[in-house]
Design an enzyme around this catalytic site. Structure first.
Site, short mmCIF file in Angstrom:
data_model
loop_
_atom_site.label_atom_id
_atom_site.label_comp_id
_atom_site.label_asym_id
_atom_site.label_seq_id
_atom_site.Cartn_x
_atom_site.Cartn_y
_atom_site.Cartn_z
N ARG A 58 10.00 -9.93 53.20
CA ARG A 58 9.15 -11.27 52.83
C ARG A 58 8.09 -9.79 52.02
NH1 ARG A 58 5.72 -6.38 53.31
NH2 ARG A 58 4.72 -8.39 53.30
N GLY A 59 6.94 -10.75 51.72
CA GLY A 59 5.68 -10.21 50.80
C GLY A 59 5.87 -10.81 49.73
N ARG A 101 9.98 -21.28 52.44
CA ARG A 101 8.11 -20.36 52.88
C ARG A 101 7.59 -21.11 51.59
NH1 ARG A 101 7.71 -14.69 54.12
NH2 ARG A 101 5.78 -15.67 55.94
N GLN A 210 3.01 -6.09 60.22
CA GLN A 210 3.52 -6.11 58.90
C GLN A 210 2.68 -4.39 58.52
OE1 GLN A 210 2.57 -9.40 58.95
NE2 GLN A 210 3.77 -10.70 57.66
N ASP A 251 -1.13 -14.52 48.23
CA ASP A 251 0.05 -15.02 48.25
C ASP A 251 0.18 -16.25 47.38
OD1 ASP A 251 0.41 -13.82 51.69
OD2 ASP A 251 2.52 -14.56 50.87
N ASN A 261 -3.96 -15.21 51.70
CA ASN A 261 -3.12 -14.09 52.12
C ASN A 261 -2.94 -14.00 53.34
OD1 ASN A 261 -2.10 -11.21 51.32
ND2 ASN A 261 -3.31 -10.36 52.64
O1 MRU Z 1 4.12 -13.66 55.99
P1 MRU Z 1 4.81 -12.22 54.84
O2 MRU Z 1 4.78 -10.98 55.00
O3 MRU Z 1 5.30 -12.55 53.83
O4 MRU Z 1 2.81 -12.10 54.47
C1 MRU Z 1 2.74 -10.99 52.87
C2 MRU Z 1 1.04 -11.15 52.66
O5 MRU Z 1 0.22 -11.72 53.16
C3 MRU Z 1 1.09 -10.43 51.64
O6 MRU Z 1 -0.13 -10.11 51.49
C4 MRU Z 1 1.73 -10.93 50.16
O7 MRU Z 1 2.16 -11.57 50.21
C5 MRU Z 1 0.81 -9.24 49.04
S1 MRU Z 1 2.42 -9.09 48.63
C6 MRU Z 1 1.71 -8.15 47.56
#
Ligand code: MRU
Length: 361
Positions: A58-59, A101, A210, A251, A261
């Site tokens: 994820r991220g 996603r 997270q 994101d 985000n």
């Molecule tokens: O749902 P996730 O864990 O994929 O969401 C991640 C985030 O919102 C992060 O802050 C974003 O992707 C930036 S990661 C460098």
């Protein structure tokens, strides 16, 4: 031994989040951290798609890199013997990965980049063997470019971090969320590497945790002084005078500078502004979506109710309760003090500054 045209990831100096191996794509399974450090081997592009959907990886940048590798893997395993069959299969692979996603634009950015290369090779009537090699090389390039971008943006952002203060961060925008080094955590790493005395306040980031599970683990592993607080404590600490700035990842960033985000980011941004604390967003150019005018057009992923009603499989809410679970929110650009990218730091008015940045070579 590496597969044809691609070498294992040797460049990350923090945790190895994503790695191409001859057997498939190796991912650190982020669902299990910090209690278990285990690796997941995705042997097919369907397994890659499932790893993204279930958040084993994820991220935003990590999702993009993994999808690019998933495409290369799918094409490598294709049974197609002619170009038309390969084209049809390529479409199926990219559609499967694109449906995982919806919010992180890096996913669609990586798919577009791989698709443009594929289309060009098809036009040139390249052999299937050549197509496989080129796609594997491109996926590896995307991984390496992501690490380089994070290191560059970390360098630009480090000057914004006040010495001797605490940095607040939300979610995990670290090595785990990228191909390595991290965006928001990359800025913190660079500030510390540059000699600044900085400690981190990590918000736990309900419901997927997270911050508690991943940022706390990643920073502790690196020896960066970190304190974990629950999301509900953000206002208390932002009012205390000890927080020098907030740094988060993104994101998707719209043309006007609105930032999607992790859910909860907007609340932190409002509290930061109310208390006069700068709120910075660190993201590579692959997170910019300048085709959309504002955050209103950003699709917000809705995830399973069980993420809210249970913690690590233990039910905490009554059966039958109604639940909302938007995975992201949008922080309006007026709350964003600056956006830190690999090409430098930009400020409002974002409509101009982001476009100018994107046009730079
Ligand atoms: O749902 P996730 O864990 O994929 O969401 C991640 C985030 O919102 C992060 O802050 C974003 O992707 C930036 S990661 C460098």
């Amino acid at each position: 031994m590496a597969g044809p045209g691609i070498q294992p990831n040797q460049t990350a100096n923090t945790v190895k989040t994503i790695e191409w191996t001859p057997e498939g794509i190796r991912l650190i399974d982020q669902r299990l951290l910090p209690l278990r450090e285990e690796y997941l081997l995705c042997r097919t592009y369907h397994e890659v798609a499932e790893a993204i959907r279930s958040m084993a990886v994820r991220g935003a940048p990590a999702i993009g890199v993994t999808a690019a590798m998933g495409i290369a893997l799918g094409v490598r395993q294709s049974q197609a013997t002619d170009r038309d069959a390969l084209k049809a299969e390529f479409r199926q692979i990219t559609e499967t990965l694109a449906a995982t996603r919806p919010t992180a634009v890096n996913l669609f950015w990586a798919i577009r980049r791989m698709s443009e290369l594929f289309d060009g090779l098809m036009k040139k009537k390249a052999s299937i063997a050549t197509v496989r090699t080129k796609l594997e090389q491109e996926a590896q390039r995307i991984l390496e470019e992501d690490i380089a971008a994070n290191k560059a943006l970390g360098g630009h952002g480090a000057s914004l971090i006040p010495n001797g203060k605490t940095v607040m961060t939300h979610c995990n925008a670290g090595a785990l969320a990228t191909a390595g080094y991290g965006t928001a955590l990359g800025v913190i790493r660079s500030a510390i590497a540059g000699g600044k005395n900085v400690d981190v306040l990590s918000l736990e980031t309900r419901p997927f945790l997270q911050g508690a599970r991943l940022t706390a683990w990643e920073l502790q592993k690196d020896g960066i002084p970190t304190t974990l607080i629950s999301d509900s404590m953000a206002g208390h600490f932002l009012h205390s005078g000890r927080i020098g700035c907030v740094v988060v990842g993104a994101d998707r960033i719209a043309a006007n500078g609105d930032v999607a985000n992790k859910i909860g980011t907007y609340s932190v941004a409002v509290l930061a502004k109310e208390n006069g604390v700068p709120f910075y967003v660190a993201a590579p150019l692959s997170t910019l979506d300048l085709d959309i005018a504002s955050g209103e057009s950003i699709p917000i992923e809705q995830r399973a109710a069980s993420e809210v009603t249970s913690i690590q499989g233990v039910r905490i809410a009554p059966e039958g309760i109604a639940v909302f679970n938007p995975a992201f929110d949008v922080t309006p650009h007026s709350y964003v003090s600056a956006i830190i990218t690999e090409r430098g730091v930009v400020r409002a008015p974002y409509l101009e500054s982001l476009q100018k940045l994107k046009n730079q070579q």
